[in-house]
Design an enzyme around this catalytic site. Structure first.
Site, PDB file in Angstrom:
ATOM      1  N   GLU A 259     -15.289  57.570   3.578  1.00  7.95           N
ATOM      2  CA  GLU A 259     -16.642  57.299   3.081  1.00  7.95           C
ATOM      3  C   GLU A 259     -17.132  58.408   2.136  1.00  7.95           C
ATOM      4  O   GLU A 259     -18.124  59.098   2.418  1.00  7.95           O
ATOM      5  CB  GLU A 259     -17.620  57.132   4.234  1.00  7.95           C
ATOM      6  CG  GLU A 259     -17.369  55.894   5.061  1.00  7.95           C
ATOM      7  CD  GLU A 259     -18.475  55.618   6.065  1.00  7.95           C
ATOM      8  OE1 GLU A 259     -19.241  56.539   6.381  1.00  7.95           O
ATOM      9  OE2 GLU A 259     -18.575  54.466   6.522  1.00  7.95           O
TER      10      GLU A 259
ATOM     11  N   GLU B 104     -14.425  49.323   8.860  1.00  8.78           N
ATOM     12  CA  GLU B 104     -15.250  49.663  10.027  1.00  8.78           C
ATOM     13  C   GLU B 104     -16.419  48.700  10.126  1.00  8.78           C
ATOM     14  O   GLU B 104     -17.059  48.391   9.111  1.00  8.78           O
ATOM     15  CB  GLU B 104     -15.884  51.053   9.879  1.00  8.78           C
ATOM     16  CG  GLU B 104     -14.966  52.235   9.896  1.00  8.78           C
ATOM     17  CD  GLU B 104     -15.755  53.537   9.697  1.00  8.78           C
ATOM     18  OE1 GLU B 104     -16.991  53.557   9.925  1.00  8.78           O
ATOM     19  OE2 GLU B 104     -15.145  54.527   9.298  1.00  8.78           O
TER      20      GLU B 104
HETATM   21  C1  GAL Z   1     -19.181  55.607   9.434  1.00 10.45           C
HETATM   22  C2  GAL Z   1     -18.096  56.661   9.578  1.00 10.45           C
HETATM   23  C3  GAL Z   1     -17.526  56.721  10.973  1.00 10.45           C
HETATM   24  C4  GAL Z   1     -18.634  56.660  11.996  1.00 10.45           C
HETATM   25  C5  GAL Z   1     -19.430  55.409  11.774  1.00 10.45           C
HETATM   26  C6  GAL Z   1     -20.549  55.225  12.782  1.00 10.45           C
HETATM   27  O1  GAL Z   1     -20.097  55.996   8.469  1.00 10.45           O
HETATM   28  O2  GAL Z   1     -17.045  56.428   8.678  1.00 10.45           O
HETATM   29  O3  GAL Z   1     -16.791  57.903  11.119  1.00 10.45           O
HETATM   30  O4  GAL Z   1     -19.436  57.783  11.845  1.00 10.45           O
HETATM   31  O5  GAL Z   1     -20.021  55.448  10.499  1.00 10.45           O
HETATM   32  O6  GAL Z   1     -21.306  54.065  12.509  1.00 10.45           O
END
Ligand code: GAL
Length: 665
Positions: free
Chosen positions: A152, A310
């Site tokens: 990210e 994610e």
């Molecule tokens: C994203 C990140 C992850 C975790 C997640 C939580 O921004 O890549 O490592 O922090 O959010 O929602």
């Protein structure tokens, strides 16, 4: 070039896996539970730098060897991170200028994550060295399916204002503008005595007494996106040299708030696009916003399959109130992404942390263990993904395109504009919402995209546009295409200079109108149109010059002035929406534009059509996601893949359910 994680059977299903947070005894159970859940791909090592390089040049890969071996024995593929998302404390202690600096001069310290300056040569060298070591060590590891560079980019530190960034910014400006005269002209520095007479006077836009220079701010936004991209490319190229056949990605953050990177330029540099998306847990429209993010991600991927790297199984931990997902929501979210082109969905994260800043963020295995709503649903959806695996590689059908432009988002979000109530994202979403309600799937395009395959092109607030792109849009309409353009489009050129002679500058002729003055509304003020529509935020003193008036203001500051117009231009039609129309009024305009362009609406349950091949035959699938509390009936025929049921006639999609129909053609 390999453009998808290798060896993943069917749709990808899995998570970020952070085994270093757990004693080694837990790892074997992890793999066993992953197998039960149908997991076939995990991202490993994203935040492992401090445990992989324990002090400068001292590497400790043995634990990672054991993790990868275990996963491989369990048949689980690995999206291996370069582990460079967060520099370890030894690094920022030894080289403090790796730490980024805010606009107000405060230097960050370690203790959180992502504490690096994109222009730091030390950070870059160390990151590339670690990526190189990992590639050399794991190039032949049988579990390696893809590389996950960084994480990210720009999430927490998108802009650094340190002296090194000042130098890098100047070099970037020299490449772009060539000489100071051109820069002075582009930034209109005659205004407020800002004329530069030497390059070293040019700084990042640090804290100033009042509004900064718009051109300066815009170029700094561009520079910061490019600076982070350069970092990604440095790691990518190191990996590519060692493992040319392993596809490389970095996870984007296409969603509601993040806007620091111009993802159109980033998308060109990845082997496959991956995205992280978290729903706005308190919003009733969260599934529509999810659909918009998924469609934009597919646009960035150029229509090719993409990976949801994610999302969350339930609540996150970083919103003001973190609402748990409803039963079935994890499934609906996963399949909604898949309907819109994601050939796999992964979660943050596999096992919910028991300590650390994200201990209250949901995961595939919750604190409470496996006898839970979340883990049960994870296992069910994992099995359903396996049943729907024939979707892999198919593409999404769309007859309408929406133009999305990060530069216009940046510029229109600057201060000192006609109203603080304007929001680029709200404007795009208001239109997207109407299209979603009408059951119309859209593709997103950059301003220089190819409009020709579409019946209708929607252009929300394309504030800054080049002459060439404006001409291409006009040519598309000339050739029989249809466009719906909103206010705050065509106002400026690519430098942000206002186009003279009346708004909407670049689109005056295409739209057959000219506007002599903006009339933004007061906070919460609304005006009524003569067709009953209601608008907020924005109106303008518009004069038709060839366009026909569709609706005018019935009250407010401009009674009788046109608010919505339609212009014949060559073989096509150009609609102009000159106000912040919402609700039914906006629906009427969008419906009329769809009808006029010959795009059928299909309101009701969310359905997206994917097309591809099966055993050499052309096939189409309907992916249905029923977000409502009542069953939906759809006329369709085929085989429903999740249940195996044959459907002929009414296809019933139960309340809250998901279904995937292979259509009989
Ligand atoms: C994203 C990140 C992850 C975790 C997640 C939580 O921004 O890549 O490592 O922090 O959010 O929602």
């Amino acid at each position: 070039m390999t453009t998808w994680p290798t060896g993943v059977p069917g749709l990808a299903w899995g998570a970020d896996y952070n085994p270093e947070q757990w004693p080694e005894e837990v790892w074997a159970e992890d793999v066993e539970l992953m197998r039960r859940a149908g997991v076939n791909l995990v991202s490993v090592g994203i935040f492992s730098w401090a445990l992989l390089e324990t002090s400068e040049g001292e590497y400790a890969f043995e634990w990672l060897d054991r993790v990868l071996d275990l996963l491989h024995e369990g048949g689980i593929r690995v999206d291996l991170a370069t582990a460079t998302a967060s520099p370890p404390p030894w690094l920022t202690t030894a080289y403090p200028d790796v730490l980024p600096v805010r606009a107000d001069g405060v230097r960050f310290t370690h203790g959180s994550r992502q504490e690096y300056c994109p222009s730091s040569p030390v950070y870059r060298a160390k990151a590339v060295a670690l990526a190189t070591r990992l590639a050399e060590r794991y190039r032949d590891h049988p579990a390696l399916a893809a590389w996950h560079v960084g994480n990210e980019y720009g999430c927490h530190v998108a802009r650094c204002y340190c002296d090194r960034c000042a130098e890098a910014f100047r070099r970037w400006l020299q490449r772009k503008h060539g000489d100071l005269d051109t820069l002075n002209e582009a930034w209109a520095t005659a205004f407020w005595s800002q004329h530069y007479s030497a390059w070293d006077q040019v700084l990042p836009p640090r804290v100033t007494p009042t509004f900064g220079n718009p051109g300066h701010l815009l170029d700094f936004d561009r520079f910061c996106s490019d600076a982070l991209l350069e970092l990604y490319v440095a790691e990518r190229d190191a990996l590519r040299g060692i493992t040319p056949d392993v596809p490389i990605t970095t996870n984007f953050m296409v969603g509601w708030t993040f806007d620091a990177l111009d993802y159109w330029s980033w998308a060109r540099e990845v082997d496959f696009v991956s995205n992280d998306h978290y729903t706005r847990s308190e919003s009733d429209d969260r599934h529509v916003e999810l659909a918009m993010a998924a469609d934009l991600t597919r646009g960035l991927a150029g229509g090719k399959p993409w990976l949801l790297m994610e999302h969350s199984t339930s609540a996150v931990n970083w919103q003001p109130r973190n609402i748990a997902k409803q039963p079935g929501e994890l499934r609906r979210n996963s399949f909604a992404h898949t309907a819109r082109g994601a050939d796999g969905t992964l979660f943050f994260q596999w096992r919910q942390s028991r300590a650390g800043a994200e201990r209250f963020h949901s995961a595939m295995v919750p604190h409470a263990g496996t006898e839970t709503k979340v883990y049960r649903e994870v296992c069910e959806v994992g099995a359903e993904y396996a049943r729907a695996s024939e979707l892999v590689g198919s593409t999404v059908d769309a007859a309408v395109a929406v133009v999305y432009d990060y530069q216009s988002r940046w510029l229109s979000g600057q201060q000192a504009h006609p109203t603080a109530d304007f929001s680029y994202q709200d404007t795009v979403f208001a239109l997207y919402r109407q299209l979603w309600d009408a059951g119309v799937t859209v593709d997103f395009l950059p301003p220089d995209g190819d409009f020709s395959p579409y019946e209708l092109v929607v252009v929300p607030a394309l504030y800054a546009v080049t002459d060439a792109d404006a001409q291409r849009l006009a040519d598309y309409v000339d050739g029989g295409g249809h466009v719906l353009v909103t206010y705050l489009s065509g106002v400026a050129d690519e430098r942000g200079h206002v186009r003279l002679g009346g708004y909407p500058g670049a689109f005056r002729d295409l739209l057959g109108v000219w506007t002599e003055e903006f009339f933004p509304l007061r906070e919460n003020e609304h005006v009524t149109l003569d067709d009953g529509g209601v608008a907020g935020v924005w109106t303008e003193l518009l004069h038709p010059r060839g366009a026909e008036v569709v609706a005018s203001y019935a009250d407010g500051p401009l009674p009788g002035v046109p608010a919505v117009t339609r212009n014949r231009h060559g073989g096509g039609t150009a609609w102009y929406l000159a106000c912040g129309l919402g609700g039914d009024g906006l629906r009427r305009v969008v419906d009329a534009a769809l009808e006029h362009a010959g795009v059928p609406s299909a309101p009701g349950v969310e359905i997206v059509r994917r097309r591809g091949r099966l055993d050499g035959e052309a096939v189409s699938w309907l992916v249905a996601v029923n977000h409502s509390a009542v069953a939906a009936e759809v006329a369709a025929a085929g085989v429903e893949l999740l249940t195996g049921a044959r459907v002929d006639g009414p296809w019933v999609v139960p309340a809250g359910a998901v279904a995937v129909l292979r259509e009989m053609v």
